[in-house]
Write an enzyme that holds these catalytic residues in place. Structure first.
Site, PDB file in Angstrom:
ATOM      1  N   ASP A 348      64.041  10.494  75.108  1.00  7.53           N
ATOM      2  CA  ASP A 348      62.714   9.953  74.860  1.00  7.53           C
ATOM      3  C   ASP A 348      62.746   9.015  73.645  1.00  7.53           C
ATOM      4  O   ASP A 348      63.383   9.317  72.631  1.00  7.53           O
ATOM      5  CB  ASP A 348      61.753  11.119  74.607  1.00  7.53           C
ATOM      6  CG  ASP A 348      60.342  10.674  74.333  1.00  7.53           C
ATOM      7  OD1 ASP A 348      59.727  10.047  75.219  1.00  7.53           O
ATOM      8  OD2 ASP A 348      59.840  10.956  73.219  1.00  7.53           O
ATOM      9  N   GLU A 384      65.278   6.022  77.368  1.00  4.66           N
ATOM     10  CA  GLU A 384      64.002   5.314  77.450  1.00  4.66           C
ATOM     11  C   GLU A 384      64.079   4.218  76.390  1.00  4.66           C
ATOM     12  O   GLU A 384      64.015   4.508  75.194  1.00  4.66           O
ATOM     13  CB  GLU A 384      62.831   6.244  77.168  1.00  4.66           C
ATOM     14  CG  GLU A 384      61.482   5.527  77.239  1.00  4.66           C
ATOM     15  CD  GLU A 384      60.320   6.400  76.788  1.00  4.66           C
ATOM     16  OE1 GLU A 384      59.220   6.248  77.370  1.00  4.66           O
ATOM     17  OE2 GLU A 384      60.491   7.209  75.855  1.00  4.66           O
TER      18      GLU A 384
END
Length: 708
Positions: A348, A384
């Protein structure tokens, strides 16, 4: 209750955390700035603190001590002594019970109260004040864990990247509203229930990517509004499975689920959050890292160390430039890989992990460490590639070995099929694996994780049903979530019974899904898109732990749901059987698997090769792409994919070769079987909002100009 010695023996600093060696427990915790660290022992029956020991030794910034005769199941926590000097970045407060950063188990919930803040929460001096109330009554206790588990013959599937099809899913949302037999819905038990595994296998899913399953905590302000942190991007403990997904409280439930998924050939990828913690900004609570060494665990504003750098948008940023913080992250990753047999990780806000004090760096310590690690480098690594910090958009800039979520694929595909102008060039690049972004340093097309939808945003059903977001239930005035979704409602906002609108919506959904599955790169499906899951226009359901975000499996049983599911099954089968749709190497039109037949070419409706006029025409909404790729048997798989994003049927011509073409798929007629095209016939009609897939077989070139 065990009998305690008067003091701890020195123990060893070599292994961080609390570890049982068969004769006792060794405690070791890092803090560069603490002046003393105590370990508190608790009664398992009433949460009462029964003994407190000072860790007697301090070696290389590690506080450590050994408690003889202690066993697994022992409950403990830390208290750290040192300066409370927020202006210098120090926030030590021994009145606050602290979790072990390396804790492998937690007992009891975190019950939010003002006592968990190191300062007087409502003081006019804000975080410069000092709070002397004990936070222990509302804190979880760390548990000494013995990780022994019998994996027997478990083998990681190790699905090759070019054969990988990912489904992103939320453990609870995926299974909460489906009958899982004896398994408890919403837990790891249900994740490996036979009906769900059968569904994944039918869809051709090789890899399930789970939203955060590390222990996370809901923000206090959400609970006060009657909401919660549903997604889980708010980590409290990096080594502990989230208790809400355990039916019986044992982490072995997760191990059993992974083992059963592996037996079915399905990989498990964890979405991990090492960019920030749930302690928030300098005004947040003191639960673990802040109380142990705020100035080391977090990045502080230079010259104004009272404040934390907020590159994550979540209040704090972990300081991975420090070797001990980096070590904690790597130890955590190895723990999940080795003790839980996890197949990979999705990182993330990954630019944070590569952001050194001077900015993002492909050669940052985190990347160097993970790529050379003999365990982690063998797992699937997915970034990401964006965050809210400075220089936070880094798509295409991660080092070899990492795949990257490709939002350019998402936005371009949505815009192309919405009918936006001048999308054909970008659409072609996305279909070809986004080599314009990722083809460097020996990277392959699989490096592009092609997404249409993810947990963050509209579902596919909502992309064609809503022109704007509808997030009022989130309690933020409907202003949260991205305002631009590249979506269209095709005439009515939200649900409708109008057959003409429903027809267009269905066509566009299927065309986008086919574009995803027939593009080079790694396709990722969002769970529920295969049968029409809706969030009623909410594009930021992070706080909706309810039927808004839980998959509605009754939709899968409707006529429309069955058609869409069968369609996705068919797409996956076509992708698997045609190597030209999932090429392992980038195609640039320079290699010829067949004489006079480049590996990739782009065509106009009349069968001629596209030129500058068509690439630059804002009213041109057509693409024809022919791809050729050698098969293992020596033949060449040739496919022709035709995309018509206009609202009108278009006459078109099949390009050469004049072989025996088969129409494999017409997205406007999802249940139509394959059809052989009569030899020599090249004329066709491409339906409005439609995609056609043709295939033929050719003989490999004998000139030596094969694929490189």
């Amino acid at each position: 209750m065990m009998r305690f010695p008067p003091a701890l023996s020195p123990g060893t600093p070599t292994r961080l955390g609390a570890h049982w060696d068969g004769l006792g427990v060794n405690f070791a915790v890092f803090s560069a700035n603490a002046q003393q660290v105590d370990v508190c022992i608790f009664d398992p029956r009433d949460r009462r603190e029964v003994r407190r020991f000072r860790l007697p030794e301090y070696t290389s910034e590690i506080w450590h001590g050994y408690l003889p005769d202690a066993e697994p199941g022992l409950l403990y926590g830390f208290r750290a002594f040192g300066p409370y000097d927020p202006a210098s970045g120090h926030r030590f407060n021994p009145h606050k019970l602290l979790l072990d950063p390396y804790a492998r188990g937690l007992a009891g919930p975190l019950s939010w109260s003002d006592t968990q803040f190191g300062y007087r929460l409502h003081s006019p001096r804000a975080d410069l004040s000092f709070d002397r109330r004990d936070s222990a009554p509302g804190m979880p206790r760390c548990v000494v864990v013995h990780d022994a588990y019998e994996w027997e013959d478990d083998v990681l599937p190790r699905v090759p990247w070019e054969h990988t099809v990912i489904m992103e899913a939320h453990v609870k949302g995926l299974t909460m509203r489906r009958d899982m037999g004896q398994a408890r819905p919403g837990t790891f038990q249900a994740l490996c229930a036979p009906p769900l595994i059968a569904h994944l296998k039918r869809l051709g899913v090789t890899t399930i990517e789970l939203l955060p399953i590390q222990c996370f905590m809901p923000e206090r302000y959400l609970l006060e509004r009657g909401l919660t942190n549903y997604w889980g991007y708010n980590t409290l403990a990096f080594f502990v499975p989230h208790a809400g997904y355990l039916a019986n409280g044992s982490p072995h439930e997760l191990r059993a689920a992974i083992r059963r998924l592996h037996k079915a050939g399905i990989e498990v990828v964890m979405d991990v959050v090492y960019n920030h913690t749930c302690e928030g900004s300098e005004l947040g609570p003191t639960l673990c890292y802040r109380g142990l060494d705020n100035a080391t665990y977090y990045r502080l504003v230079p010259g104004n160390e009272r404040h934390l750098i907020n590159d994550t948008g979540c209040g704090n940023t972990l300081n991975l430039s420090h070797p001990r913080v980096l070590q904690m992250v790597l130890d955590s990753l190895r723990y999940w890989a080795e003790e839980f047999h996890v197949d990979g990780f999705r990182f993330d806000l990954a630019p944070v992990l590569g952001r050194e004090p001077y900015g993002f760096d492909q050669g940052a310590g985190f990347f160097d460490a993970i790529i050379q690690d003999p365990v982690l480098s063998t797992r699937k690594l997915i970034a990401e590639p964006w965050d809210p910090g400075p220089g936070g958009y880094q798509l295409g800039n991660f080092p070899p070995g990492f795949a990257e979520w490709n939002d350019r694929f998402r936005d371009t595909t949505r815009r192309f099929w919405r009918g936006d102008g001048l999308q054909q060039g970008d659409m072609a690049a996305r279909i070809a694996g986004s080599g314009d972004l990722l083809d460097s340093r020996g990277r392959r097309p699989w490096s592009s994780i092609n997404i249409l939808t993810t947990h963050d945003g509209f579902t596919l059903e909502d992309v064609v049903s809503y022109a704007t977001r509808h997030n009022d239930p989130n309690g933020e005035g409907g202003e949260d979530g991205t305002p631009e979704n590249c979506s269209a409602n095709w005439g009515v906002e939200g649900p409708t019974a109008n057959p003409a609108i429903l027809n267009v919506r269905g066509r566009v959904q299927r065309a986008m899904m086919a574009t995803l599955m027939f593009s080079h790169g790694t396709p990722m499906l969002l769970a529920g898109d295969e049968f029409g899951q809706t969030q009623h226009g909410n594009n930021n359901a992070y706080c909706q732990d309810n039927t808004t975000a839980w998959l509605d499996w009754t939709q899968a049983a409707t006529a429309a749901g069955r058609v869409m599911t069968g369609f996705v099954v068919r797409l996956a089968a076509l992708r698997a059987s045609h190597p030209s749709l999932r090429a392992a190497r980038y195609m640039h039109g320079r290699h010829r698997p067949v004489a006079d037949l480049p590996d990739i070419s782009w065509f106009c409706p009349d069968g001629s090769v596209m030129g500058a006029a068509q690439w630059g025409d804002g009213s041109f909404h057509f693409l024809g792409v022919r791809r050729a790729c050698a098969r293992d048997d020596g033949t060449v798989d040739v496919t022709y994919t035709v995309l018509n994003a206009t609202a009108e049927d278009l006459a078109a011509t099949l390009p050469l070769p004049n072989g025996k073409w088969t129409l494999l798929l017409d997205t406007t007629r999802p249940e139509q079987p394959e059809m052989t095209v009569e030899h020599g016939v090249r004329d066709m009609i491409v339906p409005a909002h439609g995609l056609l897939l043709f295939a033929t077989v050719a003989q490999a070139s004998t000139t030596g100009e094969g694929n490189a």
